[in-house]
Structures are given as C-alpha cells and as structure tokens.
Design an enzyme around this catalytic site. Structure first.
Site, PDB file in Angstrom:
ATOM      1  N   HIS A 102      27.680 -23.746 -20.068  1.00  0.00           N
ATOM      2  CA  HIS A 102      27.829 -22.500 -19.311  1.00  0.00           C
ATOM      3  C   HIS A 102      28.632 -21.479 -20.113  1.00  0.00           C
ATOM      4  CE1 HIS A 102      27.569 -25.135 -15.489  1.00  0.00           C
ATOM      5  NE2 HIS A 102      26.427 -24.467 -15.579  1.00  0.00           N
ATOM      6  N   LYS A 127      23.118 -29.576  -3.279  1.00  0.00           N
ATOM      7  CA  LYS A 127      24.025 -30.286  -4.174  1.00  0.00           C
ATOM      8  C   LYS A 127      25.303 -30.597  -3.410  1.00  0.00           C
ATOM      9  CE  LYS A 127      22.351 -27.878  -8.296  1.00  0.00           C
ATOM     10  NZ  LYS A 127      22.715 -27.028  -9.437  1.00  0.00           N
ATOM     11  N   SER A 167      26.301 -30.226 -15.260  1.00  0.00           N
ATOM     12  CA  SER A 167      27.438 -30.465 -14.364  1.00  0.00           C
ATOM     13  C   SER A 167      27.280 -31.774 -13.602  1.00  0.00           C
ATOM     14  CB  SER A 167      27.590 -29.311 -13.373  1.00  0.00           C
ATOM     15  OG  SER A 167      27.921 -28.120 -14.028  1.00  0.00           O
TER      16      SER A 167
END
Length: 167
Positions: free
Chosen positions: A18, A42, A130
C-alpha cells in the site's frame, strides 16, 4: 484544474505494498486522497479510526499533503464528493485484475468522467496482502517484512490481546 486522485481501501492493516502505491500515486496527481473504508465482507482486525490513524501516520512519512479520509459510501460517490477524476487501484496478480476490471467497469457505468488507473506494486511487494499479514501474525509468524515497523507492533499487540492460534 487540479488533478485529484482517490486511492481507496480497507488498509487492515496498511502494508508496504500500500505504501508503495501511495508514494507512486502521489507523483501522478496534484492532490491524493486515501479513502479508508470498511468492507462488510471482511472481518477487520482494527477499527476504522485505528486504520485511519495508521494510514495518516504512514502517509505523513511520504508527503504531508496526502489526505487520508474515512468514507462509508459508494466509491464513485466518494470520488465525486472529493472532486476526483481518477481512482487509483493497486494490482498484485491476475486474480486482482479480474476483480478490479469488473469494479472499474461498474464505476465507469456510474460515472464515465471518473477514470480508473491501475498501478502495479513493486515486484518484491506484490505477494503482500493484508489478509495474509493478519493470518501470519495470528499464527506467530514474523510480519516485519510486509508492513511498516509501527504497524507490525500494532498488529502483534492486537494479536497478543486477542490470542494467537496454533502452537
């Protein structure tokens, strides 16, 4: 007219991939807004406020003018509200492309004036996700190669507080 770009994501947690995309995207626009959101599909490790704080801290290291902003709306509505004509998306693999291609097409249908721009993460950072960072941390693995140092400490502290899996 200023070129405004949006780089949206959940950033749970923000990774070195990121950070790489943010640093490169900042060079392409006059104003870069990092849209931090929550994806209901998520299970976030960190609250929206915690993720926004992480993103603010990491963006400040790149360029003080990068603007992390929380949002909870359609991405295209957020882009319009920010005056953006560009949505920046990072790509890691073919699987990312298929999903992102579909999203870009839907966003184009909603507003043909907003373009989607794809950036590839640095080759060394492409495998980082992630979701995988959290999984590695939950099983006691070292995540320091995948996230900024302060983020690694925050993830490890959260995992310690909630309990590691495995042995």
């Amino acid at each position: 007219m200023a070129r405004i770009g949006i780089y949206p994501g959940t950033f749970d947690p923000i990774t070195l991939g990121h950070v790489d995309i943010i640093a490169r995207a900042a060079k392409l626009v006059d104003r870069l807004v990092i849209g931090v959101t929550t994806n209901a599909s998520k299970s976030p490790m960190f609250s929206l406020e915690e993720r926004l704080a992480m993103v603010r801290r990491e963006c400040a290291k790149i360029d003080e003018s990068i603007e992390p902003v929380a949002f909870d709306s359609l991405l295209i509505h957020f882009a319009r509200a920010q005056g953006a004509l560009m949505i920046i998306r990072g790509l890691r693999a073919v699987a990312d492309f298929e999903y992102e291609y579909q999203m870009a097409g839907m966003n184009q249908q909603l507003d043909h004036d907003v373009e989607t721009v794809f950036l590839m993460a640095d080759v060394a950072l492409q495998p980082i996700a992630s979701r995988l960072v959290k999984e590695i941390a939950l099983y006691g693995g070292d995540i320091t190669r995948f996230v900024p140092a302060e983020v690694a400490a925050e993830v490890d502290a959260r995992v310690e507080a909630t309990g590691r899996k495995g042995g």
